[in-house]
Design a protein around this motif. Structure first.
Motif, mmCIF file in Angstrom:
data_model
loop_
_atom_site.group_PDB
_atom_site.id
_atom_site.type_symbol
_atom_site.label_atom_id
_atom_site.label_comp_id
_atom_site.label_asym_id
_atom_site.label_seq_id
_atom_site.Cartn_x
_atom_site.Cartn_y
_atom_site.Cartn_z
ATOM 1 N N ARG A 37 3.315 5.184 -2.767
ATOM 2 C CA ARG A 37 1.832 4.487 -2.738
ATOM 3 C C ARG A 37 1.857 4.038 -4.166
ATOM 4 N N GLY A 38 0.840 2.626 -3.466
ATOM 5 C CA GLY A 38 0.363 1.439 -4.352
ATOM 6 C C GLY A 38 1.299 0.958 -5.330
ATOM 7 N N SER A 67 2.951 9.505 -10.659
ATOM 8 C CA SER A 67 3.547 8.072 -11.230
ATOM 9 C C SER A 67 4.275 6.935 -12.462
ATOM 10 N N GLU A 118 1.119 -1.032 0.337
ATOM 11 C CA GLU A 118 0.091 -0.284 -0.161
ATOM 12 C C GLU A 118 1.077 0.623 0.386
ATOM 13 N N GLY A 119 2.319 1.247 0.967
ATOM 14 C CA GLY A 119 3.174 2.363 1.242
ATOM 15 C C GLY A 119 3.533 2.022 0.855
ATOM 16 N N ARG A 123 8.284 3.735 2.732
ATOM 17 C CA ARG A 123 8.777 5.124 2.954
ATOM 18 C C ARG A 123 10.196 4.946 3.395
ATOM 19 N N VAL A 168 4.230 1.917 -9.486
ATOM 20 C CA VAL A 168 4.245 3.908 -8.594
ATOM 21 C C VAL A 168 2.383 3.872 -8.841
ATOM 22 N N GLN A 169 1.297 4.168 -7.947
ATOM 23 C CA GLN A 169 0.397 5.289 -8.005
ATOM 24 C C GLN A 169 0.956 6.312 -8.234
ATOM 25 N N ARG A 170 1.430 6.916 -7.361
ATOM 26 C CA ARG A 170 2.066 8.125 -6.100
ATOM 27 C C ARG A 170 3.718 8.109 -5.992
ATOM 28 N N ASP A 184 8.534 9.212 -1.095
ATOM 29 C CA ASP A 184 7.264 8.659 -0.347
ATOM 30 C C ASP A 184 5.857 8.309 -1.142
#
Length: 402
Positions: A51-52, A80, A19-20, A22, A60-62, A49
Motif C-alpha cells: 500500500r502506498g 514499511s 494506492e496499492g 497485490r 511502500v507505506q505498508r 500486498d
C-alpha cells in the motif's frame, strides 16, 4: 546585459505511484550458480500486498508478504519502506539442508538435518541500520570436513561438545544476533559485521550454561585444557564433602538437567595430603592401643606422645592439630619408622568419593547413569588438594528429547 538562457529541460522524470498493488498465488524460482552444487529454491504460493507504493525512490507505506517454500516452510514480511524503513521478518519451519551449497562453500561445515525459526526486526535509513535476529535451530546436525578442527580452533572445544552445550532441554539451539552500524561500517563489509555478531552470539550462548557451574571456555588454541568446573572438594582422608561442595553438586545437577547432551566425567585421584592423613590416623590408633608396659617404657616421651595424640585426634576432625617444630619432627620420625599407607586404601577412598557424587547425581537428581562416567582411581597420589575433578563432554548416549 541580457539574462543567460535557461538550461534546456531534461526528459520528464517518471514517477510511479499507486494506492496499492497485490500479487496473489505468485511464485518465484531461484537458481544461484555462484556456489557448487548450484542452489535451487522455489517459493509458491507467494502473496504480496503493498500500500502506498512509489517508484523510483522505492517507498511502500505498508507491506505484507506471505510465502511458502518448496520445503513447506513459511515466511512473512511486514513493515514499511522509505527514508526510514522498518521491517519484521518471521520464518517458521525453514528446512536447512537445502542451504548446504552455501554452508559447504563458505564454511567448514555441512548440514545433515535441521529446521530454522527466525524472527528479525530491522530498521534502516539515513546511513544507519539496526537489527535484532532471534534464531531457533531445531534438530540441527552439523558435520565438519576437517573433523571439527575449525570449531575447536575458534572456541577451544570439540564441535559435538559445542552443539551439546547449545541445545536446551527440548533439543533446540537459540541465538540472538544484534547487528547495528552506520554507512561507515559498510567499508568493512556487512558480511564481516554479521559474522562477527554471530560469533559473539555463539560465544555468549556457549558460556551462559557454563557460568552456572563456574566453567569457562578454554578459548582459541585451548584444546589442551579440559572443559570443567571447579573440583568438588573433600575433607582430607575422608569421603565427606568439604564446606560448599553440596551447593556445587546442586549446580552441577541443574546444569546437566538443562543440557541433556552433556555428560560429566569424575576423576577421584587421591592427594598426597590424603595419604599423609591416613598414615597419621593409623599411627594414632596404634599409639592408643599400646599396652601399659609400652607406655611405661616410653615415659620420658610421654608429654610428646600425649601432645601428638591430641593433635592427631584434632586432625581426624578436620581441625589444624598444631604441634611445635620439635613435636612435628618426632611425629615425622615415628611415621618414617612405619610402612607407607597402602595404595589399595587410597584407591578405596577414591572409589568411595566417586560413589558419593555419582549417587547424588543419579539417585537424588535423576541424571541418567550413562551421562556420569568415572575414571579408574590411580594408585599414586597427586599434590592437588583432596577433590573430585570434573570434565564436561558430549554424553555418549544423550537423553531423548521431547
Amino acid at each position: 546585459p541580457a539574462a543567460p538562457a535557461p538550461a534546456p529541460a531534461g526528459p520528464p522524470k517518471l514517477v510511479f505511484s499507486a494506492e496499492g498493488a497485490r500479487i496473489q498465488k505468485g511464485g518465484v524460482y531461484v537458481v544461484d550458480r555462484s556456489v557448487k552444487p548450484f542452489f535451487r529454491a522455489g517459493i509458491s504460493p507467494l502473496e504480496v500486498d503493498a500500500r502506498g507504493v512509489r517508484w523510483p525512490e522505492l517507498a511502500v507505506q505498508r507491506l505484507r508478504v506471505d510465502a511458502v517454500t518448496s520445503q513447506r516452510g513459511r515466511v512473512q514480511v511486514t513493515g514499511s519502506i522509505g527514508p526510514k524503513s522498518n521491517l519484521v521478518v518471521k520464518g517458521r519451519d525453514l528446512a536447512l539442508p537445502p542451504f548446504n551449497p552455501y554452508a559447504t562453500t563458505y564454511s567448514d561445515y555441512s548440514i545433515g538435518t535441521g529446521k530454522l525459526d527466525v524472527d528479525t526486526t530491522a530498521s534502516f535509513g539515513g546511513g544507519e541500520y539496526d537489527s535484532v535476529t532471534e534464531l531457533t535451530l531445531r534438530n540441527l546436525d552439523l558435520k565438519s570436513a576437517s573433523g571439527g578442527a575449525a570449531f575447536l580452533q575458534n572456541f577451544g572445544i570439540p564441535l559435538e561438545v559445542g552443539l551439546a552445550l547449545l541445545r536446551d532441554v527440548s533439543g533446540n539451539i537459540e541465538l540472538k544476533v544484534p547487528v547495528a552500524g552506520t554507512s561507515e561500517g559498510t567499508k568493512v563489509g556487512l558480511r564481516t559485521i554479521v559474522l562477527g555478531a554471530l560469533r559473539r552470539a555463539l560465544v555468549n550462548a556457549l558460556e551462559s550454561p557454563l557460568k552456572l557451574v563456574g566453567a569457562v571456555l578454554p578459548g582459541k588454541g585451548g584444546e589442551g585444557q579440559p572443559l570443567g568446573p571447579q573440583p568438588l572438594r573433600f575433607a582430607t582422608g575422608r569421603a565427606e564433602l568439604a564446606s560448599g561442595a553440596d551447593a556445587q553438586i546442586e549446580q552441577l545437577a541443574a546444569f546437566l538437567a538443562s543440557r541433556p547432551g552433556i555428560g560429566v566425567q569424575l576423576d577421584a585421584t587421591p592427594s598426597e595430603s590424603d595419604a599423609r592423613w591416613l598414615r597419621e590416623q593409623a599411627l594414632r590408633k596404634q599409639l592408643e592401643s599400646q599396652g601399659a608396659l609400652q607406655r611405661l617404657a616410653s615415659l620420658p616421651e610421654r608429654g610428646t606422645r600425649n601432645a601428638i595424640l591430641k593433635a592427631l585426634a584434632a586432625r581426624a576432625k578436620g581441625e589444624p592439630g598444631e604441634l611445635t617444630p620439635e613435636q612435628e619432627a618426632t611425629l615425622q620420625s615415628w611415621l618414617d619408622e612405619r610402612a607407607p599407607f597402602s595404595a589399595e586404601a587410597l584407591q578405596a577412598l577414591g572409589r568411595e568419593r566417586l560413589a558419593r557424587v555419582e549417587g547424588v547425581l543419579v539417585k537424588e537428581h535423576g541424571i541418567e547413569a550413562g551421562r556420569v562416567t568415572t575414571q579408574p582411581v590411580a594408585e599414586a597420589p597427586v599434590a592437588d588438594p583432596p577433590a573430585i575433578r570434573l570434565t564436561l563432554g558430549a554424553a555418549s548416549q544423550p537423553a531423548a528429547t521431547p
